[in-house]
Write an enzyme that holds these catalytic residues in place. Structure first.
Site, PDB file in Angstrom:
ATOM      1  N   THR A 104      75.342   9.223  40.392  1.00 59.27           N
ATOM      2  CA  THR A 104      75.806   7.904  39.973  1.00 59.27           C
ATOM      3  C   THR A 104      77.301   8.011  39.699  1.00 59.27           C
ATOM      4  OG1 THR A 104      73.658   7.402  38.992  1.00 59.27           O
ATOM      5  CG2 THR A 104      75.516   6.023  38.329  1.00 59.27           C
TER       6      THR A 104
ATOM      7  N   LYS B  94      72.423   0.659  41.542  1.00 62.53           N
ATOM      8  CA  LYS B  94      72.222   1.602  40.432  1.00 62.53           C
ATOM      9  C   LYS B  94      73.019   1.192  39.203  1.00 62.53           C
ATOM     10  CE  LYS B  94      71.121   5.085  37.946  1.00 62.53           C
ATOM     11  NZ  LYS B  94      71.162   6.499  38.212  1.00 62.53           N
TER      12      LYS B  94
ATOM     13  N   LYS C  58      78.909   6.612  30.482  1.00 56.97           N
ATOM     14  CA  LYS C  58      79.621   6.690  31.757  1.00 56.97           C
ATOM     15  C   LYS C  58      79.227   5.532  32.667  1.00 56.97           C
ATOM     16  CE  LYS C  58      77.842   8.669  35.117  1.00 56.97           C
ATOM     17  NZ  LYS C  58      77.165   9.444  36.154  1.00 56.97           N
TER      18      LYS C  58
END
Length: 282
Positions: free
Chosen positions: A94, A169, A237
């Protein structure tokens, strides 16, 4: 057609069980991890390399499952020094849409192919091979990767061209960050009101408010133990990546402030559900 040789780079909390599923399926597998001890239990059945270049040179399809932009950039910078024509790279990390696009373009310039294929699910679905895989890819590239992706996930969603997997995502993790903060606040409220956590979580999970996300975190909340399946720092993040990608909504800044402060207070290495301990103490 001869079976393709598979390489897997990144044997962390997610990558290790994913690579193990490829090994168990009997594919010709080679692995690499920066910390070589993570590869120890692959030595019996698979090939363990101590550098990226050798793994790539001896693989046809290379999977990467790494922590962040910097880790992915570092690996692919080494990849781009090699002749990679006709190889297929499947990045399941990711990372930012910008970094993913740069890598995809650079791979194509080298006459190779690229799929961005991040996953929904944490360590147990990774081990069980029941991840949901979100793919941004050309149709023929996805078809080539499918026999291997099917050993990693229960559903492979082809969402369009390169970049669409990462976009999905970031969107789903934005939603999950809301669920986990909301769940933590709800449990803290019910604690204050004298409701047993097991009872409260049973009500949540058996009602319309329950979901796979609430169910998977129930044992952590009842045991008050936040050993990381998906670390809070990784969620932070992803929230920041979502913000940079366009998440500018009423909850966005609240989420960033909460997860950032939890990190600042030392909860970053705990499971993301450890956000409850920050909220309890603030």
């Amino acid at each position: 057609m001869n079976e393709e040789k598979i390489g897997f780079i990144g044997l962390g909390n997610m990558g290790h069980p994913m690579a193990k599923n490829l090994e168990k399926a009997g594919f010709q597998l080679s692995v690499y991890n920066r910390s070589i001890d993570k590869a120890e239990d692959f030595k019996e059945k698979s090939t363990v390399y101590d550098n990226v270049s050798e793994l790539v040179e001896n693989s046809d399809i290379i999977f990467t499952m790494l922590t962040n932009d910097d880790a992915v950039k570092s690996v692919y910078e080494e990849v781009f020094t090699l002749n990679i024509a006709e190889k297929l790279f499947v990045d399941m990390s990711t990372i930012s849409p910008e970094q993913s696009a740069k890598i995809a373009n650079a791979v194509k310039i080298k006459e190779a192919s690229f799929i961005d294929a991040p996953v929904a699910g944490s360590t147990k679905p990774a081990a069980d091979g029941t991840l949901i895989i979100m793919a941004g890819a050309e149709e023929n590239d996805l078809k080539r990767a499918l026999p291997y992706l099917e050993k990693l996930g229960k559903q492979i969603k082809h969402l369009g061209e390169n970049g669409k997997g990462i976009a999905a995502k970031l969107s789903v993790n934005y939603f999950i960050s809301i669920i986990y903060q909301g769940l933590a606040e709800t449990i803290l409220l019910s604690d204050k009101l004298g409701i047993d956590r097991k009872d409260m979580l049973e009500i949540i999970n058996e009602s319309a408010s329950g979901s796979g996300a609430t169910k998977v975190k129930t044992p952590l909340l009842t045991e008050d133990n936040y050993k990381p399946a998906f670390a809070l720092d990784l969620m932070l993040k992803d929230i920041l990546l979502a913000k940079n990608a366009g998440a500018d909504f009423p909850l966005s800044q609240i989420l960033i402030e909460t997860y950032q402060e939890a990190h600042n207070e030392g909860f970053g290495k705990d499971d993301v559900m450890g956000i409850i301990n920050y909220l309890k103490n603030r």
